[in-house]
Design a protein around this motif. Structure first.
Motif, PDB file in Angstrom:
ATOM      1  N   LEU A 212       0.805  -1.221   0.000  1.00 46.07           N
ATOM      2  CA  LEU A 212       0.000   0.000   0.000  1.00 46.07           C
ATOM      3  C   LEU A 212       0.837   1.270   0.000  1.00 46.07           C
ATOM      4  N   ALA A 213       1.953   1.248   0.745  1.00 52.07           N
ATOM      5  CA  ALA A 213       2.702   2.484   0.998  1.00 52.07           C
ATOM      6  C   ALA A 213       3.335   3.113  -0.244  1.00 52.07           C
ATOM      7  N   PRO A 214       3.920   2.335  -1.190  1.00 50.93           N
ATOM      8  CA  PRO A 214       4.611   2.998  -2.303  1.00 50.93           C
ATOM      9  C   PRO A 214       3.750   3.965  -3.106  1.00 50.93           C
ATOM     10  N   ALA A 215       2.475   3.655  -3.297  1.00 51.90           N
ATOM     11  CA  ALA A 215       1.614   4.581  -4.048  1.00 51.90           C
ATOM     12  C   ALA A 215       1.518   5.918  -3.323  1.00 51.90           C
ATOM     13  N   SER A 216       1.294   5.866  -2.007  1.00 51.96           N
ATOM     14  CA  SER A 216       1.225   7.100  -1.231  1.00 51.96           C
ATOM     15  C   SER A 216       2.565   7.811  -1.215  1.00 51.96           C
ATOM     16  N   MET A 217       3.645   7.046  -1.052  1.00 51.81           N
ATOM     17  CA  MET A 217       4.982   7.644  -0.982  1.00 51.81           C
ATOM     18  C   MET A 217       5.316   8.440  -2.234  1.00 51.81           C
ATOM     19  N   LEU A 218       5.153   7.813  -3.403  1.00 53.71           N
ATOM     20  CA  LEU A 218       5.552   8.488  -4.640  1.00 53.71           C
ATOM     21  C   LEU A 218       4.592   9.615  -5.005  1.00 53.71           C
ATOM     22  N   PHE A 283      -6.679   5.917  -3.609  1.00 56.15           N
ATOM     23  CA  PHE A 283      -6.221   5.604  -4.969  1.00 56.15           C
ATOM     24  C   PHE A 283      -6.933   6.466  -6.006  1.00 56.15           C
ATOM     25  N   CYS A 284      -8.237   6.612  -5.874  1.00 58.29           N
ATOM     26  CA  CYS A 284      -8.990   7.441  -6.832  1.00 58.29           C
ATOM     27  C   CYS A 284      -8.498   8.890  -6.792  1.00 58.29           C
ATOM     28  N   GLY A 285      -8.214   9.383  -5.582  1.00 61.08           N
ATOM     29  CA  GLY A 285      -7.690  10.742  -5.469  1.00 61.08           C
ATOM     30  C   GLY A 285      -6.325  10.880  -6.115  1.00 61.08           C
ATOM     31  N   MET A 286      -5.458   9.867  -5.946  1.00 60.18           N
ATOM     32  CA  MET A 286      -4.129   9.915  -6.556  1.00 60.18           C
ATOM     33  C   MET A 286      -4.222   9.804  -8.077  1.00 60.18           C
ATOM     34  N   ALA A 287      -5.198   9.045  -8.574  1.00 56.52           N
ATOM     35  CA  ALA A 287      -5.420   8.991 -10.018  1.00 56.52           C
ATOM     36  C   ALA A 287      -5.871  10.365 -10.534  1.00 56.52           C
ATOM     37  N   GLY A 288      -6.701  11.045  -9.740  1.00 52.79           N
ATOM     38  CA  GLY A 288      -7.101  12.402 -10.101  1.00 52.79           C
ATOM     39  C   GLY A 288      -5.910  13.347 -10.140  1.00 52.79           C
ATOM     40  N   PHE A 289      -4.995  13.172  -9.196  1.00 55.90           N
ATOM     41  CA  PHE A 289      -3.783  13.995  -9.174  1.00 55.90           C
ATOM     42  C   PHE A 289      -2.953  13.767 -10.435  1.00 55.90           C
ATOM     43  N   LEU A 290      -2.868  12.512 -10.880  1.00 51.62           N
ATOM     44  CA  LEU A 290      -2.143  12.208 -12.113  1.00 51.62           C
ATOM     45  C   LEU A 290      -2.772  12.928 -13.306  1.00 51.62           C
ATOM     46  N   ALA A 385       5.719  10.479 -14.590  1.00 51.19           N
ATOM     47  CA  ALA A 385       5.900   9.052 -14.881  1.00 51.19           C
ATOM     48  C   ALA A 385       6.051   8.243 -13.595  1.00 51.19           C
ATOM     49  N   LEU A 386       6.761   8.791 -12.620  1.00 47.54           N
ATOM     50  CA  LEU A 386       6.877   8.117 -11.322  1.00 47.54           C
ATOM     51  C   LEU A 386       5.516   7.974 -10.653  1.00 47.54           C
ATOM     52  N   GLN A 387       4.716   9.026 -10.735  1.00 47.15           N
ATOM     53  CA  GLN A 387       3.369   8.979 -10.174  1.00 47.15           C
ATOM     54  C   GLN A 387       2.562   7.861 -10.823  1.00 47.15           C
ATOM     55  N   ALA A 388       2.652   7.745 -12.147  1.00 46.43           N
ATOM     56  CA  ALA A 388       1.917   6.700 -12.867  1.00 46.43           C
ATOM     57  C   ALA A 388       2.410   5.307 -12.459  1.00 46.43           C
ATOM     58  N   LEU A 389       3.720   5.136 -12.312  1.00 49.04           N
ATOM     59  CA  LEU A 389       4.275   3.845 -11.906  1.00 49.04           C
ATOM     60  C   LEU A 389       3.799   3.445 -10.510  1.00 49.04           C
ATOM     61  N   SER A 390       3.682   4.417  -9.615  1.00 52.21           N
ATOM     62  CA  SER A 390       3.232   4.099  -8.254  1.00 52.21           C
ATOM     63  C   SER A 390       1.798   3.578  -8.263  1.00 52.21           C
ATOM     64  N   LEU A 391       0.956   4.163  -9.103  1.00 51.70           N
ATOM     65  CA  LEU A 391      -0.421   3.694  -9.192  1.00 51.70           C
ATOM     66  C   LEU A 391      -0.483   2.317  -9.837  1.00 51.70           C
ATOM     67  N   ALA A 392       0.381   2.058 -10.801  1.00 52.45           N
ATOM     68  CA  ALA A 392       0.443   0.741 -11.419  1.00 52.45           C
ATOM     69  C   ALA A 392       0.854  -0.319 -10.382  1.00 52.45           C
ATOM     70  N   TRP A 393       1.824   0.011  -9.522  1.00 50.68           N
ATOM     71  CA  TRP A 393       2.255  -0.917  -8.465  1.00 50.68           C
ATOM     72  C   TRP A 393       1.085  -1.251  -7.536  1.00 50.68           C
ATOM     73  N   TYR A 394       0.313  -0.249  -7.172  1.00 57.77           N
ATOM     74  CA  TYR A 394      -0.840  -0.463  -6.292  1.00 57.77           C
ATOM     75  C   TYR A 394      -1.834  -1.420  -6.953  1.00 57.77           C
ATOM     76  N   LEU A 395      -2.134  -1.188  -8.230  1.00 54.50           N
ATOM     77  CA  LEU A 395      -3.097  -2.040  -8.927  1.00 54.50           C
ATOM     78  C   LEU A 395      -2.592  -3.472  -9.040  1.00 54.50           C
TER      79      LEU A 395
END
Length: 410
Positions: A212-218, A283-290, A385-395
């Protein structure tokens, strides 16, 4: 005085100060670059020193807060912030600026975690969502203070005077913390330091944490690194705004951040009643940020007030993971769970902010200060791109357990 008010006032001021220190470089950076002849790579390294020392303090801080009195830990650390701010104000070289910025990061490293620890100790469980939301909103007030008000102050003074005043504010808030925070009843269980360190490492190795943490971290790293330095320069170099107009846009972003801190927690609480988990909302909020990052980069001319308000609002969504993770660990190690996540966030912010400066510096500049818009677009694109990778890791981490459970049932 009610215990909630007695705790909130000094901790709110401390977190306000922490955010002023964190974000103010976005406004004062052009002045520092021109006065001392610092290029983008050096500026990114200097500014990110705050995040490096902040991150380095997180694991020891978690142990200190779980083992010793918050009343003693937080004020002593703020003395380092005062020393760092004064060093920064008097600096005449990149080295002294880096040392000052690093001391500031060390000094304010407990401003949020110490508050969360004290609130959890002294307040009722049903009071925590409100007080935690208000605490985070005070960070938004600090970010707001470091935008247009700081730009106004620069028109009547200089950046060195601002940091001298911030050093004095650090001393005053340290004294207030020491006088207001009550002593916690001592826990006579004497746990040795190696055991505490092993417990902390066990937290990091837990699947619930590293999935869970890497998505929030990045996500938070990209948001913090951009908001605290490069957003202001982006607005001036790419959007061609004046310094005062760029500061006004940063103010809008800070208001959006305050709304995010206050609003997302309430939204999560309501959706939890319908069975929607906090992690999914985050996760939805972080996708919105992306999506907002892509909007700002692909259509900078149309990235107006709404875009930068959304940048601040959705940029806070990664903080919801704090609540999601804390619920999966014992309360006795709650500070170490939060500080372990904070370690990743601020270490990431150090790398992202420094890395963006290094990327920008790869482009030619006639005076070492002004770079092409393409340089800033490339740097922010890499961060996105890092932000996108973090969301991919979460999924991936959420998808694999479901696949394994389906396989086990067949």
């Amino acid at each position: 005085m009610p215990i909630m008010i007695r705790l909130f006032i000094p901790f709110a001021l401390g977190y306000w100060l922490s955010y002023v220190f964190r974000v103010i470089n976005a406004v004062v950076a052009p002045n520092i670059m021109q006065e001392l002849g610092i290029d983008s790579a050096s500026l990114g390294f200097i500014s990110s020193a705050y995040f490096l020392t902040f991150a380095a303090c997180q694991i020891p801080l978690g142990i200190l807060l779980d083992r010793y009195q918050t009343r003693h830990v937080a004020p002593v650390l703020l003395l380092f912030a005062a020393a760092g701010s004064l060093t920064f104000a008097l600096a005449n070289s990149s080295t002294l600026l880096w040392i000052g910025r690093g001391l500031i990061g060390m000094g304010v490293s407990a401003c949020l975690m110490a508050a969360f620890k004290s609130y959890a100790t002294w307040l009722k469980t049903e009071q925590l969502p409100l007080i935690n939301g208000l605490q985070l909103a005070c960070g938004g007030l600090g970010a707001l203070t470091a935008t247009a008000p700081a730009e106004w102050a620069l028109q009547h003074s200089d950046w060195r005077t601002l940091f001298i005043l911030l050093a004095l504010a650090s001393l005053l808030i340290a004294a207030l913390l020491y006088s207001c925070i009550p002593l916690t009843p001592r826990n006579h269980t004497d746990i040795r330091l190696p055991t505490l360190l092993r417990q902390t490492l066990a937290v990091i190795r837990t699947p619930a944490f590293y999935q869970l943490a890497p998505a929030s971290m990045l996500s938070q790293s990209v948001f913090i690194a951009t908001q605290s330095l490069w957003a202001g320069i982006w607005l001036q170099r790419v959007n061609q705004l004046s310094a005062s107009d760029a500061a006004q846009m940063l103010l809008v972003s800070a208001l959006g951040m305050m709304a995010g801190f206050l609003g997302l927690g309430g939204i999560a609480s309501r959706l939890n009643r319908f069975g929607i988990g906090t992690q999914s909302i985050s996760f939805c909020g972080m996708a919105g940020f992306l999506l907002v990052l892509l909007w700002i980069q692909l259509h900078p001319g149309r990235a107006d007030t709404l875009a930068w308000a959304a940048f601040g609002f959705f940029g806070t969504s990664g903080t919801l993971m704090f609540a999601g993770l804390a619920q999966q660990f014992p309360a006795a190690i709650s500070a170490r769970v939060s500080t372990s996540l904070n370690l990743g966030i601020f270490l990431g912010a150090f790398i992202v902010q420094w890395g963006m400066g290094a990327i920008i510096a790869r482009w030619p500049s006639a005076n070492g200060v002004d770079y092409s818009a393409e340089a800033y677009r490339t740097a922010l694109g890499c961060a996105t791109a890092l932000q996108a990778l973090s969301l991919a890791w979460y999924l991936i981490c959420r998808w694999r357990p479901s696949q394994l459970s389906n396989a086990d049932s067949t």
